[in-house]
Design a protein around this motif. Sequence first.
Motif, PDB file in Angstrom:
ATOM      1  N   LEU A 184       0.833  -1.200   0.000  1.00  0.00           N
ATOM      2  CA  LEU A 184       0.000   0.000   0.000  1.00  0.00           C
ATOM      3  C   LEU A 184       0.871   1.254   0.000  1.00  0.00           C
ATOM      4  CD1 LEU A 184      -2.598  -1.145   2.704  1.00  0.00           C
ATOM      5  CD2 LEU A 184      -2.879  -1.212   0.222  1.00  0.00           C
ATOM      6  N   THR A 234      -3.935  -7.263  -1.604  1.00  0.00           N
ATOM      7  CA  THR A 234      -4.350  -5.860  -1.568  1.00  0.00           C
ATOM      8  C   THR A 234      -4.757  -5.449  -2.982  1.00  0.00           C
ATOM      9  OG1 THR A 234      -2.027  -5.222  -1.771  1.00  0.00           O
ATOM     10  CG2 THR A 234      -2.958  -5.191   0.415  1.00  0.00           C
ATOM     11  N   TRP A 244      -6.477   0.970  -4.757  1.00  0.00           N
ATOM     12  CA  TRP A 244      -5.789   1.765  -3.724  1.00  0.00           C
ATOM     13  C   TRP A 244      -5.049   2.933  -4.363  1.00  0.00           C
ATOM     14  CZ3 TRP A 244      -6.005   2.281   1.332  1.00  0.00           C
ATOM     15  CH2 TRP A 244      -4.938   2.866   2.020  1.00  0.00           C
ATOM     16  N   ASP A 245      -4.408   2.673  -5.496  1.00  0.00           N
ATOM     17  CA  ASP A 245      -3.649   3.725  -6.180  1.00  0.00           C
ATOM     18  C   ASP A 245      -4.568   4.810  -6.747  1.00  0.00           C
ATOM     19  OD1 ASP A 245      -1.343   2.397  -5.579  1.00  0.00           O
ATOM     20  OD2 ASP A 245      -1.055   1.529  -7.570  1.00  0.00           O
ATOM     21  N   THR A 270      -7.081   5.991  -4.879  1.00  0.00           N
ATOM     22  CA  THR A 270      -7.746   6.537  -3.702  1.00  0.00           C
ATOM     23  C   THR A 270      -7.005   7.796  -3.257  1.00  0.00           C
ATOM     24  OG1 THR A 270      -8.458   4.344  -3.034  1.00  0.00           O
ATOM     25  CG2 THR A 270      -8.387   6.021  -1.309  1.00  0.00           C
ATOM     26  N   GLU A 314      -7.389  10.215   2.084  1.00  0.00           N
ATOM     27  CA  GLU A 314      -8.216   9.098   2.535  1.00  0.00           C
ATOM     28  C   GLU A 314      -7.346   7.887   2.875  1.00  0.00           C
ATOM     29  OE1 GLU A 314     -11.914   8.439   0.697  1.00  0.00           O
ATOM     30  OE2 GLU A 314     -11.857   6.266   0.989  1.00  0.00           O
ATOM     31  N   GLN A 315      -6.339   7.624   2.044  1.00  0.00           N
ATOM     32  CA  GLN A 315      -5.412   6.536   2.374  1.00  0.00           C
ATOM     33  C   GLN A 315      -4.851   6.744   3.781  1.00  0.00           C
ATOM     34  OE1 GLN A 315      -2.263   6.063  -0.498  1.00  0.00           O
ATOM     35  NE2 GLN A 315      -3.638   5.682  -2.214  1.00  0.00           N
ATOM     36  N   GLU A 316      -4.430   7.975   4.038  1.00  0.00           N
ATOM     37  CA  GLU A 316      -3.805   8.258   5.330  1.00  0.00           C
ATOM     38  C   GLU A 316      -4.810   8.152   6.475  1.00  0.00           C
ATOM     39  OE1 GLU A 316      -1.921  12.082   4.585  1.00  0.00           O
ATOM     40  OE2 GLU A 316      -0.034  11.063   4.037  1.00  0.00           O
ATOM     41  N   LYS A 356       1.730   9.049   4.793  1.00  0.00           N
ATOM     42  CA  LYS A 356       2.290   8.079   3.865  1.00  0.00           C
ATOM     43  C   LYS A 356       3.798   8.299   3.682  1.00  0.00           C
ATOM     44  CE  LYS A 356       1.157   5.602  -0.350  1.00  0.00           C
ATOM     45  NZ  LYS A 356       0.263   5.464  -1.498  1.00  0.00           N
ATOM     46  N   LEU A 410     -10.326  -0.337   5.781  1.00  0.00           N
ATOM     47  CA  LEU A 410      -9.290  -0.910   4.915  1.00  0.00           C
ATOM     48  C   LEU A 410      -9.767  -2.184   4.216  1.00  0.00           C
ATOM     49  CD1 LEU A 410      -6.328  -0.645   3.971  1.00  0.00           C
ATOM     50  CD2 LEU A 410      -5.654  -1.973   5.981  1.00  0.00           C
ATOM     51  N   TYR A 415     -10.128  -2.662   0.554  1.00  0.00           N
ATOM     52  CA  TYR A 415      -8.945  -2.737  -0.306  1.00  0.00           C
ATOM     53  C   TYR A 415      -8.125  -4.004  -0.089  1.00  0.00           C
ATOM     54  CZ  TYR A 415      -9.971   2.237  -0.768  1.00  0.00           C
ATOM     55  OH  TYR A 415     -10.581   3.432  -0.998  1.00  0.00           O
TER      56      TYR A 415
END
Lengths: 419, 293
Positions: A226, A272, A277-278, A280, A284-286, A293, A386, A389
Amino acid sequence: MTNRSRHLPGQIKLSRRHVLGVLGATSFAGYAGADDRTPSAGSDGTLEAQPFFGLHQSGIVTAQPAAALYCAFDVLAERPIELERLLRIVTERLGFLTKGGEPPATNPQLPPRGSGILGPVVFPDNLTATLSVGASLFDYRFGLATRRPLHLGAMERFQNDALDPSRCHGDLMLQLCSNTAETNIHALRDVIKNTAGLAAVRWKIEGFLPPHIVKTMGADTVRNMLGFKDGTANLDARNAALMDRYVWVGPERGEPAWTVGGSYQVVRIIRTMVERWDRTPLAEQEAIIGRHKGSGAPLGQTHDREDPGYEADPDGQRISLAAHIRLANPRLPETRDNLILRRSYNYSQGISASGQLDMGLLFVCYQADLVAGFVTVQNRLSGEQLEEYIRPVGGGYFFALPGIPDAGRYLGQSLLEAV
Amino acid sequence: MSASWLSRTLIFAGLVACLGSHAQIAAAADSVAPLAKDTSSHPRGQLSPDLSAALDACRTYVVTQADEFVRRTRAFVDAVKTGRLAEAKSLYAYARQPYERIEPVAALFGDIVKRMDVRADEFELRERDPAFIGFHRLEMSLFAEGTTAGLAEIAERLASDSTELQQRILATPISPTRMVGGASALIESIAATKISGEEERYSRTDLWDFQGNIEGSKAIFVLLRPLLEQDQEFVARVDRNYRRVEDVLSRYRAAGDFAPYDRLTSRDRNALKGPITLLAEDLSTLRARLNLD
C-alpha cells in the motif's frame, strides 16, 4: 567473484544478526551502533549463518532477511513411527542447509543429491528454517490428539476473508528465510526430495523485503504494497524479556509441557487491491491507515516512531477511531496483552481473473497466546474501512516447535515423546 | 439556476417521482450516528448550495433504487417460493440490478451484504458452506441444478434482508465523500470482479450487473456534472468513456435481455477494459474536483 568452494563449513562465521540478537537479550537500549548495522566491506552475506540449535527455533526473533518462503505440507506418513522418521529427516536436512557445506559426491549415472542451484558447495546465506505443526496433525492418525496446544485449531474465517482451500492450513509449515530467493528454493527442493513418500507440498508462497531497508537492521521500516510503513510499532525482537512475555510459550501458561519454548504462528495471505488503492485520494489513504504516507509518522506527528498520542485525541479528530493502526493497537492498558510479534513480507504473484495484480502482504505473526494475540487483534480490525482494499485469501494457524539443543534431538521430539 | 439544472438532471435520471419523500429522509438521517468503522469525514466547511442539492439528489437516487430493489426482490422471491422456475430465472438478474446500481452505499451495511450477495468462493467449503445463502445460493439452484426445491427459507431471508437494507439506508446519513466516491467505486467493482465474469457463474448474467454498475456510476456523475463546468475536457472525456462502454454492452442486449457472459468475445472484453480503466482513473479525481476532502 568469490570462489565459494574455498570456504569450508567450519569457517562459516556467526552473522551480525546473531550477534545483535545476543546483545539484544542483555541490553535493552534501542539500536546497535551504526558500525554494527553496516555490512562489512566486501561481504555479500552468503557465508553468514544463523544458529540452528537452541532453546527456540531461529527465524522468529531473528532479524528478517530479504527473502522468505512458506511451504505447508500434508503428512503422508500414516503411523507415528513414520512421522518420527519424517521429522528426523527434516531436522537433519535443515541442520545441514542452515550451516552449509559440501554434499557427498554422487555417481554421475544417478540423479544428483541436490538441485545444485547454489553451486557445488552449499552456503548458509543467513538461512533460517522454522518448522511448525498445524491442528490437523493432532487428528486420529498419530495419537497426538491429547497433546494439541490449547489454542491451536484450523484458522477460522473472519468476515472479510475469502479463503481458498488450496492455500490454507496444513499438517506442517516450513518457514524458510534467507538473503535470497534461490537459497530458500534450494532448501525447499532439498527437503521435498528427501521426504519423498512421507510428506507432500500442500501450498507455497514466497515473500520479499527491500534489501536496502533490511541492511539498516531495523533503523528504517519496510513499506508494504500500500506504500505505507508497516511494522514501525512492532515489538522489539531483540528484547528477550518482551519475547518471553509475548512470544514464547512458558510453563506458566497451562499448555502441554512439550510446547514450552515454542510459539503460535499465524500465516495470512492478504491480497491488496492495489489498482483501486492507487486511485484513492492520499488524504483518505492516510485516514484509513492513521499514518502519514511519506514519513510514516502517526497523523499529526513528525516521526514514524512517535507515539500516536491517543489520550490527547479521544474522539479521533486527528487519528480516526476507525483508523487501522488505532484498531490494531489502541495502546490502552487493557490491550497490552494483545501485542504480537509481526514478521511479515510482501508478495507478488501473477494476476487475478480480471487482469488485476495479485500482490499484497504475507502477514506472519508469533505469539504465546493465539487468542489473546492475533485473534483478538483481528476481531478488533473486522469491519475496518481498509477491508474495501484487502482480501485475506489463505494461510493458517500453526505452532512453531520448541528448539532443540543439538543434533542428538529432532524437531518435534518433545511432542512425539510426551505422555 | 440550481433548481433548474437540478430538475433537468433529475428528469434525465428518471427520478422525479420520489422527490416528495426527501425531507422525511433527511430528518431520519440526522438522528443516526455515523457508522462505527468508517474513517470518512463529513466536510468541516459548508457545502455550496449547488453541491448540497446535487448530493441530496444522489441520495434520492439511492433511496429510489433501494425501493425498487425491494420490489423486484419480492417478486423474484415469490416466484422461487411458489416453484415457478422459469419465471424465477427470468427475474433473477432483473432483481439484482437496482442493487448493483447502489452497491457502494449498500457496502456500508456489510453484515447484510455478506448475507445477500456472498459468493461461494468466499468460503473454504465453497458451495457446501451453510453460510452460503443469498442471491448466489439461489442462482446456483435455479440455474445449475434447475430446481426451486428447498429454497423457501433462503429466499425469504433474502427478501427480508432487502427490506432491512432499504430501512438502514433510509436511517443512515451518507457522507458526501462516500456518495461521490460511489461513482468510482462502482467502476472499481467492474474492474475487479465483473470484467472477469466471476460474479454470476451459474446464470451467466454478468452483463446485467455490469450494466447496473455503469448506470449507478453514471447517475451520480450526471447529477454532479453541472458542478464541473470549469472542467469541460474532463467531463467530455468521462462522457465519452461511459459511451464507449455502453456501446459495447448494447451489442449484447436484445429484447430487454443481455446475452450470457460467455458470448462476450475476448476482443470486446478488452474493448471494455480500456474505457473502464480510464473511467476509474478519472472518477477517482471527482472528489478533489468538487473540493470535498
